[in-house]
Design a protein around this motif. Structure first.
Motif, PDB file in Angstrom:
ATOM      1  N   UNK A 270       0.596  -1.276   0.352  1.00  0.00           N
ATOM      2  CA  UNK A 270       0.449  -0.024  -0.198  1.00  0.00           C
ATOM      3  C   UNK A 270       0.692   0.797   0.303  1.00  0.00           C
ATOM      4  N   UNK A 271       1.910   1.436   0.809  1.00  0.00           N
ATOM      5  CA  UNK A 271       2.204   2.825   0.804  1.00  0.00           C
ATOM      6  C   UNK A 271       3.526   2.920  -0.380  1.00  0.00           C
ATOM      7  N   UNK A 272       4.147   1.532  -1.024  1.00  0.00           N
ATOM      8  CA  UNK A 272       4.713   1.821  -2.418  1.00  0.00           C
ATOM      9  C   UNK A 272       4.046   2.152  -3.699  1.00  0.00           C
ATOM     10  N   UNK A 273       2.752   2.138  -3.514  1.00  0.00           N
ATOM     11  CA  UNK A 273       1.655   2.502  -4.496  1.00  0.00           C
ATOM     12  C   UNK A 273       0.801   3.659  -4.167  1.00  0.00           C
TER      13      UNK A 273
ATOM     14  N   UNK B 229       7.501  -4.283  15.529  1.00  0.00           N
ATOM     15  CA  UNK B 229       7.930  -5.630  14.411  1.00  0.00           C
ATOM     16  C   UNK B 229       7.462  -5.054  12.953  1.00  0.00           C
ATOM     17  N   UNK B 230       6.182  -4.671  13.035  1.00  0.00           N
ATOM     18  CA  UNK B 230       5.278  -4.032  11.838  1.00  0.00           C
ATOM     19  C   UNK B 230       5.974  -1.887  11.361  1.00  0.00           C
ATOM     20  N   UNK B 231       6.399  -1.780  12.298  1.00  0.00           N
ATOM     21  CA  UNK B 231       7.446   0.059  12.403  1.00  0.00           C
ATOM     22  C   UNK B 231       8.653  -0.697  11.254  1.00  0.00           C
ATOM     23  N   UNK B 232       9.387  -1.502  11.904  1.00  0.00           N
ATOM     24  CA  UNK B 232      10.291  -1.637  11.464  1.00  0.00           C
ATOM     25  C   UNK B 232      10.385  -2.294  10.092  1.00  0.00           C
ATOM     26  N   UNK B 233       9.465  -3.258   9.791  1.00  0.00           N
ATOM     27  CA  UNK B 233       9.342  -3.793   8.431  1.00  0.00           C
ATOM     28  C   UNK B 233       8.831  -2.810   7.585  1.00  0.00           C
TER      29      UNK B 233
ATOM     30  N   UNK C 191      11.067  -2.173   3.729  1.00  0.00           N
ATOM     31  CA  UNK C 191      10.283  -1.256   2.955  1.00  0.00           C
ATOM     32  C   UNK C 191      11.125  -0.737   1.762  1.00  0.00           C
ATOM     33  N   UNK C 192      10.403   0.522   3.019  1.00  0.00           N
ATOM     34  CA  UNK C 192      10.162   2.175   2.528  1.00  0.00           C
ATOM     35  C   UNK C 192      12.237   2.177   1.190  1.00  0.00           C
TER      36      UNK C 192
ATOM     37  N   UNK D   4      10.483  -8.768   2.116  1.00  0.00           N
ATOM     38  CA  UNK D   4      11.351  -8.031   2.740  1.00  0.00           C
ATOM     39  C   UNK D   4      10.813  -7.217   4.658  1.00  0.00           C
ATOM     40  N   UNK D   5       9.503  -6.941   3.598  1.00  0.00           N
ATOM     41  CA  UNK D   5       8.948  -6.590   5.222  1.00  0.00           C
ATOM     42  C   UNK D   5       8.683  -7.899   5.767  1.00  0.00           C
ATOM     43  N   UNK D   6       8.054  -9.420   5.351  1.00  0.00           N
ATOM     44  CA  UNK D   6       7.554 -10.505   6.430  1.00  0.00           C
ATOM     45  C   UNK D   6       8.588 -10.858   7.085  1.00  0.00           C
TER      46      UNK D   6
END
Length: 271
Positions: free
Chosen positions: A164-167, A222-226, A230-231, A255-257
């Motif tokens: 979502x962020x990449x789009x 974990x979500x924030x770092x993931x 990815x960013x 990468x995020x997972x």
């Protein structure tokens, strides 16, 4: 195959169909294939991640119930997302690694990524990513069934939130065709940020209910770092390739997972 875009207004169901039809093997009928439907689909991507993560967790828990150990449960949990995506994200990771590792100009790197074979950089990326995922999941299941199941769900949701962020607006497509071109820049920046924030809060809330405040903080971190990892990859690919491709999206998801799982494995419960 997707159908000709309709002239009718886009509905929330169009976004859900787009998300599940492009990001999973769930047999849904994609009725819209335009920018509006793509926007809704990428905003719904984390929901597809929740379904994939729940299925992965269910496979791991079933094996634990049948008497298997944490390692076998981890292998099954890591395998389910690959099956439910036809291996597209792993394939994208391998192609992205080959393109980046080639050291060639953008046009040549993109050509390498389109080739059907996998080069040495792609093989290495796949081996180490899958090993990291299995090792981290095995540690989580070794802690408790709840930690293992939550790790599977959080990692899958974080992976799709990264998409979502990449789009978001401002991230161009590297090619004029393909999935990358279909979804690049379709999500408003504020919508992407709100989706990411909702993912962090949801991960913390769900974990807190089962594992307490420490678990909530751990899963949210974990979500924030993931998403941060990815960013970084997204920006690097933007500089190297001139934008995103479908392969890059797959690489971002893996990468995020993987990052989420590794962070969770580095944060054992107190005591």
């Amino acid at each position: 195959m997707p159908e000709t875009p309709s002239a009718s207004p886009t509905s929330p169901l169009d976004g859900l169909r787009f998300a599940f039809g492009t990001l999973t093997v769930v047999p849904v009928r994609v009725t819209r294939w335009d920018r509006e439907a793509a926007r809704g689909g990428m905003l719904c991507a984390p929901l597809a991640g929740l379904v994939v993560g729940a299925a992965a967790a269910a496979a791991g828990l079933l094996l634990l119930f049948l008497g298997a150990g944490p390692l076998l449960a981890a292998v099954a949990t890591a395998a389910v997302p690959a099956v439910l995506t036809r291996g597209l994200h792993l394939d994208g990771l391998a192609d992205t690694a080959d393109g980046l590792g080639s050291g060639k100009p953008a046009e040549d790197a993109l050509r390498i990524m389109k080739q059907s074979d996998i080069g040495p950089f792609g093989v290495l990326a796949l081996v180490f990513v899958l090993l990291a995922q299995v090792a981290a999941l095995a540690q989580a299941y070794g802690g408790s069934w709840a930690r293992g199941a939550l790790a599977a769900v959080v990692a899958a949701a974080a992976a799709r939130t990264a998409l979502t962020l990449a789009a978001r607006t401002g991230a161009p497509a590297a090619r004029p065709e393909g999935l990358g071109a279909a979804v690049a820049g379709v999500v408003p920046a504020r919508g992407a940020a709100a989706t990411a924030l909702a993912g962090v809060v949801a991960a913390g809330a769900a974990s807190g209910a089962l594992l307490g405040p420490y678990g909530a903080a751990r899963e949210a971190l974990a979500v924030v770092v993931a998403l941060a990892a990815a960013e970084l990859l997204l920006r690097h690919c933007g500089r190297r390739f001139g934008g995103v491709t479908g392969d890059v999206f797959g690489g971002l998801a893996e990468t995020a997972a993987t990052t989420a799982l590794v962070v969770l494995s580095l944060s054992p419960s107190p005591g």
